[in-house]
Enzyme design. Sequence first.
Site, PDB file in Angstrom:
ATOM      1  N   ALA A 315      26.280 -54.287  18.282  1.00 46.36           N
ATOM      2  CA  ALA A 315      24.825 -54.419  18.173  1.00 46.36           C
ATOM      3  C   ALA A 315      24.121 -53.284  18.896  1.00 46.36           C
ATOM      4  CB  ALA A 315      24.382 -55.761  18.736  1.00 46.36           C
ATOM      5  N   GLY A 317      21.505 -51.237  21.325  1.00 47.75           N
ATOM      6  CA  GLY A 317      21.065 -51.530  22.682  1.00 47.75           C
ATOM      7  C   GLY A 317      22.177 -51.306  23.692  1.00 47.75           C
ATOM      8  N   GLY A 320      26.323 -55.218  27.052  1.00 46.31           N
ATOM      9  CA  GLY A 320      26.255 -56.196  28.118  1.00 46.31           C
ATOM     10  C   GLY A 320      27.491 -56.188  28.985  1.00 46.31           C
ATOM     11  N   LEU A 321      27.330 -56.636  30.212  1.00 50.07           N
ATOM     12  CA  LEU A 321      28.445 -56.710  31.142  1.00 50.07           C
ATOM     13  C   LEU A 321      29.188 -58.027  31.021  1.00 50.07           C
ATOM     14  CD1 LEU A 321      26.704 -55.227  34.311  1.00 50.07           C
ATOM     15  CD2 LEU A 321      28.115 -54.041  32.624  1.00 50.07           C
ATOM     16  N   LYS A 336      27.743 -63.253  19.845  1.00 47.96           N
ATOM     17  CA  LYS A 336      28.004 -62.948  21.257  1.00 47.96           C
ATOM     18  C   LYS A 336      29.287 -63.644  21.689  1.00 47.96           C
ATOM     19  CE  LYS A 336      24.215 -62.970  23.831  1.00 47.96           C
ATOM     20  NZ  LYS A 336      22.945 -63.420  24.478  1.00 47.96           N
ATOM     21  N   ASP A 371      16.876 -69.328  20.581  1.00 48.30           N
ATOM     22  CA  ASP A 371      17.818 -70.400  20.268  1.00 48.30           C
ATOM     23  C   ASP A 371      19.152 -69.790  19.850  1.00 48.30           C
ATOM     24  OD1 ASP A 371      18.785 -72.957  19.868  1.00 48.30           O
ATOM     25  OD2 ASP A 371      17.949 -73.144  17.862  1.00 48.30           O
TER      26      ASP A 371
END
Length: 584
Positions: A315, A317, A320-321, A336, A371
């Site tokens: 994705a 951006g 994420g960690l 995710k 959500d």
Amino acid sequence: MPAAPARHGADIIQRGFEEFHESFRAVTRRAIARFESRDWMGIRRDTVRRLGLHTRSVDETLVALRHEFGAQVELRDLWSALKDAFSLAILGSDDCELAQTFFNSCTRRVFSHVGVDPRIDYTEQDFPVPFRGWEMASARMYAVRSVSPMLLRRVLEDAGFRAKFRDLSGDAAMASVAIEESLVERFGSTEIEALDFLRPVFIRNKAAYLVGRARRDQESLPLVIAILHGEDGLTVDAVVRTENEISIIWSFARWYFHADLASPRQVIGFLHSILPRKRVSELYLSLGYNKHGKTEFYRDLTAYAVASDESFVIAPGQRGLVMSVFTLPSYEFVFKVIRDTFPASKATTRRRVMERYRQVLLHDRVGRLVDFQEFEHLKFPQARFAPELLEELLGEAARNVGIEGDDVIIRHLYVGRRVTPLDVFLKTAGDREREAAIVDWGKAVKELAAANIFAGDMLAKNFGVTRHGRVVFYDYDELCPLDDCRFRTFPASRSDDEELSAEPWFAVRDGDVFPEELGRFLGVDQKLRTLFLRHHEDLFSVEFWRTMQERNREGEVIDFFPYAESRAPGDAVTRRPAGDIASS
């Protein structure tokens, strides 16, 4: 298997489902009475209570089946026979799609299988068409040529509130004028063929909504009348009459409505007629039918994946960690997966991350929390994954992702609406859009605080911007209740050495938050920073956060309006209690 035992087993499942749906409707029906008595905490408690009914009923049904069939419950042949018998039992029922999802929940609990087994699971081919042809089954039709105050008074009276309107005639007149203005904008005149309003009243938080449309020449003007209940009676607070604005009321970042429905398909049909861009799954979810909304979403996802030849990719951006995040480029959702390990800077665990997501499910999202749906045991063709994504998933999320033959098996993941990461938006949008987003960012943080939520790191990459330009939060690994935080000011340094020290010269405990340092997370240029401070400098003060904590501890339920103040007719805005938060 003989027919009689299969019919008896199907009766057990049907009885479990009927008990679930009646319990669901009983809780839902209380919402009207709670709204009429201004029992806001009761509405909130019932919203949470209703979420657990499906799981409880499935558990009780499986206990009864095990008592009846013993070890045979683990046999697929039994469930194949049960499915045939159950299909006959629910044939033609108003809520058969919910019943089929209930059956699938039972089989998924007994057999943790990857994908769908059509012998024992209901598939897309088994489910009824969910909404077509049902548009008017749960609606009142007012066969009129024009809208008038007398007609709107009738609409408000037909809603059946036992509480009295403060000024019924005045509200009806203002609503009539508002609708006429929009009719002229839409159709060029005030002439219509009919006015339709759904019979069920929609309750959420501290507001009631009447949902309707004005029809003319195969076209319609969507209408939602928002009603508040103050100490002096009911008032019409807004008449919302565009698809985009109503879509925000039904946003994926908001909590669930209470609306008593014998046949959800009927109401879904009407809602889809005024919100054609909303997915059927999202409409079911908005009504609190989480399990069936998830079923509809899975059907939509698999159909999209089959029809598309796109590859799953990482994705856009910052990565994420805690989560590996991927998507299909033209799909509106992101996937995710929790990583196997986290860096030392993330003082959390897999279990704690999952707990945070469950907290969001049970919490009022106030239009600011995206959500999500939680899935297990999904299967996709390996050829559909971009090499760099597959390398990341197998290398950093192997606990949840593996390969079997030509397929990628995902054992656990979350799926949520895709939004533009705020840090990306602030670099790519025009000046006006960037300025609006920076102001709304602060509003989002404040509204979350008013709902007893502290987002944790105030990093732009943890927030996103919807297609309506609203800022929402989607990174939940450090989210916590506001009550769990201790908001502190920095102690004064006692020497130059302490002042220049890279490490704090005072004790810091888990849960300590220093609002003064939140500003360093903004990461925006000076112009946007100045604008943010002009509107939201109080976010960097201890007083703001402690005040919000106190209001939450006192049990205050703060209003969140999912529509612009410009949609409030007449002097409706002035009737709102002081301290409420208006969300456009």
